[in-house]
Design a protein around this motif. Structure first.
Motif, PDB file in Angstrom:
ATOM      1  N   SER A  32       0.808  -1.217   0.000  1.00  8.14           N
ATOM      2  CA  SER A  32       0.000   0.000   0.000  1.00  8.14           C
ATOM      3  C   SER A  32       0.841   1.268   0.000  1.00  8.14           C
ATOM      4  N   GLY A  33       2.161   1.129  -0.106  1.00  6.01           N
ATOM      5  CA  GLY A  33       3.048   2.289  -0.182  1.00  6.01           C
ATOM      6  C   GLY A  33       3.463   2.852   1.163  1.00  6.01           C
ATOM      7  N   MET A  34       3.143   2.150   2.234  1.00  6.68           N
ATOM      8  CA  MET A  34       3.494   2.620   3.575  1.00  6.68           C
ATOM      9  C   MET A  34       4.818   2.005   4.009  1.00  6.68           C
ATOM     10  N   VAL A  35       5.507   2.715   4.889  1.00  6.55           N
ATOM     11  CA  VAL A  35       6.773   2.237   5.428  1.00  6.55           C
ATOM     12  C   VAL A  35       6.533   1.686   6.825  1.00  6.55           C
ATOM     13  N   GLU A  36       7.171   0.561   7.118  1.00  9.68           N
ATOM     14  CA  GLU A  36       7.086   0.016   8.470  1.00  9.68           C
ATOM     15  C   GLU A  36       7.892   0.929   9.393  1.00  9.68           C
TER      16      GLU A  36
END
Length: 78
Positions: A32-36
């Protein structure tokens, strides 16, 4: 503040902002394009936010004459 001082400070801060941007962009993103959010990411994000806030402060404190002279001096450098 003089144009020379403004230019020196702005270039130094811009270099740090660019460096931290590259560091933040190097983190892997999920589907989804999010960074952990890891401790390393938080440190990088905090450093970016500090440098960006410094850039905002210097831009806010410069007079219109200095900003205009800076724009004219850097107009054709791209």
């Amino acid at each position: 503040m003089t144009l020379e001082l403004y230019t020196e400070l702005k270039n130094e801060i811009n270099a740090r902002v660019d460096m931290y941007t590259n560091v933040l962009n190097s983190f892997a993103k999920n589907a989804s394009g999010m960074v952990e959010v890891t401790p390393e990411f938080r440190v990088a994000k905090t450093n970016f936010e500090i440098a960006f806030k410094e850039l905002q402060t210097i831009n806010k404190s410069a007079s219109k004459e200095i900003m205009k002279a800076y724009r004219l001096a850097n107009r054709f450098k791209k």
